[in-house]
Design a protein around this motif. Sequence first.
Motif, PDB file in Angstrom:
ATOM      1  N   GLY A  75     -43.222  12.518 -38.962  1.00  0.00           N
ATOM      2  CA  GLY A  75     -43.247  12.352 -40.519  1.00  0.00           C
ATOM      3  C   GLY A  75     -41.712  12.473 -40.996  1.00  0.00           C
ATOM      4  N   ALA A 120     -51.478  21.820 -31.671  1.00  0.00           N
ATOM      5  CA  ALA A 120     -50.665  20.830 -32.156  1.00  0.00           C
ATOM      6  C   ALA A 120     -49.589  21.708 -32.648  1.00  0.00           C
ATOM      7  N   GLU A 163     -54.373  23.836 -35.301  1.00  0.00           N
ATOM      8  CA  GLU A 163     -55.504  23.517 -34.591  1.00  0.00           C
ATOM      9  C   GLU A 163     -55.193  22.101 -34.239  1.00  0.00           C
ATOM     10  N   CYS A 197     -56.602  18.348 -33.403  1.00  0.00           N
ATOM     11  CA  CYS A 197     -57.735  17.527 -33.649  1.00  0.00           C
ATOM     12  C   CYS A 197     -57.589  16.319 -33.005  1.00  0.00           C
ATOM     13  N   GLU A 218     -54.449   9.355 -44.258  1.00  0.00           N
ATOM     14  CA  GLU A 218     -53.509   9.919 -43.148  1.00  0.00           C
ATOM     15  C   GLU A 218     -53.396  11.233 -43.030  1.00  0.00           C
ATOM     16  N   ASN A 219     -53.780  12.261 -44.291  1.00  0.00           N
ATOM     17  CA  ASN A 219     -54.022  13.471 -44.089  1.00  0.00           C
ATOM     18  C   ASN A 219     -55.273  14.165 -43.928  1.00  0.00           C
ATOM     19  N   LEU A 251     -57.877  14.659 -40.864  1.00  0.00           N
ATOM     20  CA  LEU A 251     -57.914  14.499 -39.168  1.00  0.00           C
ATOM     21  C   LEU A 251     -59.353  14.586 -38.824  1.00  0.00           C
ATOM     22  N   ASP A 275     -51.727  18.934 -44.164  1.00  0.00           N
ATOM     23  CA  ASP A 275     -50.381  18.560 -45.162  1.00  0.00           C
ATOM     24  C   ASP A 275     -50.701  19.067 -46.653  1.00  0.00           C
TER      25      ASP A 275
HETATM   26  C1  LIG Z   1     -52.366  10.959 -34.257  1.00  0.00           C
HETATM   27  N1  LIG Z   1     -53.180  11.711 -33.645  1.00  0.00           N
HETATM   28  C2  LIG Z   1     -53.997  10.950 -32.448  1.00  0.00           C
HETATM   29  C3  LIG Z   1     -54.577  11.949 -31.822  1.00  0.00           C
HETATM   30 BR1  LIG Z   1     -55.769  11.587 -30.090  1.00  0.00          BR
HETATM   31  C4  LIG Z   1     -54.414  13.289 -32.020  1.00  0.00           C
HETATM   32  C5  LIG Z   1     -53.658  13.192 -33.298  1.00  0.00           C
HETATM   33  C6  LIG Z   1     -53.066  14.132 -34.219  1.00  0.00           C
HETATM   34  O1  LIG Z   1     -52.134  13.973 -34.730  1.00  0.00           O
HETATM   35  N2  LIG Z   1     -53.720  15.394 -34.121  1.00  0.00           N
HETATM   36  C7  LIG Z   1     -53.291  16.403 -34.817  1.00  0.00           C
HETATM   37  N3  LIG Z   1     -53.988  17.581 -34.490  1.00  0.00           N
HETATM   38  N4  LIG Z   1     -53.433  18.701 -35.450  1.00  0.00           N
HETATM   39  C8  LIG Z   1     -52.360  18.216 -36.058  1.00  0.00           C
HETATM   40  C9  LIG Z   1     -52.132  16.777 -35.749  1.00  0.00           C
HETATM   41  C10 LIG Z   1     -51.328  16.262 -36.715  1.00  0.00           C
HETATM   42  N5  LIG Z   1     -50.828  17.130 -37.357  1.00  0.00           N
HETATM   43  C11 LIG Z   1     -50.030  16.793 -38.561  1.00  0.00           C
HETATM   44  O2  LIG Z   1     -49.590  17.950 -39.246  1.00  0.00           O
HETATM   45  N6  LIG Z   1     -49.608  15.634 -38.760  1.00  0.00           N
HETATM   46  C12 LIG Z   1     -49.025  15.232 -39.918  1.00  0.00           C
HETATM   47  C13 LIG Z   1     -49.262  13.609 -40.405  1.00  0.00           C
HETATM   48  N7  LIG Z   1     -48.638  13.522 -41.751  1.00  0.00           N
HETATM   49  C14 LIG Z   1     -49.611  12.465 -42.227  1.00  0.00           C
HETATM   50  C15 LIG Z   1     -48.876  11.767 -43.317  1.00  0.00           C
HETATM   51  C16 LIG Z   1     -47.414  11.979 -43.022  1.00  0.00           C
HETATM   52  C17 LIG Z   1     -47.419  12.914 -41.781  1.00  0.00           C
HETATM   53  C18 LIG Z   1     -47.313  15.260 -39.745  1.00  0.00           C
HETATM   54  C19 LIG Z   1     -46.827  16.178 -40.385  1.00  0.00           C
HETATM   55  C20 LIG Z   1     -45.383  16.152 -40.184  1.00  0.00           C
HETATM   56  C21 LIG Z   1     -44.627  15.525 -39.160  1.00  0.00           C
HETATM   57  C22 LIG Z   1     -45.530  14.673 -38.261  1.00  0.00           C
HETATM   58  C23 LIG Z   1     -46.786  14.547 -38.815  1.00  0.00           C
HETATM   59  C24 LIG Z   1     -51.543  18.186 -37.096  1.00  0.00           C
HETATM   60  C25 LIG Z   1     -50.775  19.517 -37.079  1.00  0.00           C
HETATM   61  C26 LIG Z   1     -51.734  19.421 -38.032  1.00  0.00           C
END
Ligand SMILES: Cn1cc(Br)cc1C(=O)Nc1[nH]nc2c1CN(C(=O)N[C@H](CN1CCCC1)c1ccccc1)C21CC1
Length: 350
Positions: A21, A39, A88, A90, A137-138, A140, A151
């Motif tokens: 991001g 994550a 966590e 997801c 996007e926010n 999961l 987020d």
């Molecule tokens: C995309 N994806 C595909 C699979 Br399979 C799992 C995932 C995935 O992202 N899983 C996941 N589990 N836990 C998390 C995530 C993503 N993630 C996130 O916090 N993802 C956000 C996504 N935001 C949405 C709008 C702008 C950025 C992020 C924030 C900052 C930098 C990069 C990503 C956490 C940590 C909480």
Amino acid sequence: GKESYRALNGLYVLHDELGSGGFGKVKLATHLLTGQYVAIKIIDKKKIGNDLPRVKTEMDALRTLSHQNICQLYQYIETTEKFFIIMEYCSGGEMFDYIVRKERLPEAEARHFFRQLVQAIAYVHSLGYAHRDLKPENLLLTEELKLKLIDFGLCARPGGPGLVNNKPLDTCCGSPAYAAPELILGQQYLGNRADVWSMGVLLYALLCGALPFEDDNMQLLYRKISNGRYYEPDFLTNSSKELLKRMLQVDPERRITVNELLRHPWLNSTYQAALKWQTIYDKNLVDEDVAREMAYHYGTQLGTMVGKIKEWRFDYLTATYHLLLQLKARGEKFALPPPRLANNQTGSNV
Ligand SMILES: Cn1cc(Br)cc1C(=O)Nc1[nH]nc2c1CN(C(=O)N[C@H](CN1CCCC1)c1ccccc1)C21CC1
């Protein structure tokens, strides 16, 4: 570079990138003691510059918020160059991708997800927070298609300026397409009511696979949002149309509140159980089976371990507790390796 991940040595092993991001990236990782996926959000202090307060805002919120529909914070490591926010994992990815793949969701499936979002937001508001950046996007998804909110970097703190705020959009809040009219007009607004508008935009996206207000030209987009008129596809049922109309009310005073949402027939039809918006987690209640396994591994009395867990320091111990609790909730057996031998004892595996 790899060298700056030294803070994770012995605790986590990093795998591939899940997303990147504006000011950071998220990597899949393994929590070594339990072998469970987590994550890790890695934020480079140099790159975020004056956005540092957003990280602090998110951390304060995540320390307080613990709910079945909010992505759980496990551990937080700060080094001179970086923040490591261990959360966590997801494995269902983003709701955004889920909707795109299915184009739009049948009403029953949209209801399944929307109920969980309303539960998360009712809980967040009950603690005086407003999320203020709600968008697909926010949200999961877990393996079992449970919804988890993420987020909180733009959320408003209790009693802070954020709850009634008149900062123009670009400085404080996220995506215009989901932003409430009063917010984009830079008027005084209540975070709670702005969140309800964003949830209305989200519900429209779930049901229609498109956005109610869309335009590449920002000025025209703002005009559409402040007019509050949007296209109602024929496949929408009357009850869906009625709920959307109540949520996408331009006048925040006429907009449905979260409490009214919790009781709205659209959310409750075909469900026996009312929405359980309170958290199922109790910070004062430590799971004894998990604490016992941890006491065994760390070689402490059960009571001592329970006391340590209750400090909720968001260190490796907090992460271990949450991950073992998750294993137990999934009905899987969980066991930690036996205590490490003190170096003055001999043993075959040292
Ligand atoms: C995309 N994806 C595909 C699979 Br399979 C799992 C995932 C995935 O992202 N899983 C996941 N589990 N836990 C998390 C995530 C993503 N993630 C996130 O916090 N993802 C956000 C996504 N935001 C949405 C709008 C702008 C950025 C992020 C924030 C900052 C930098 C990069 C990503 C956490 C940590 C909480």
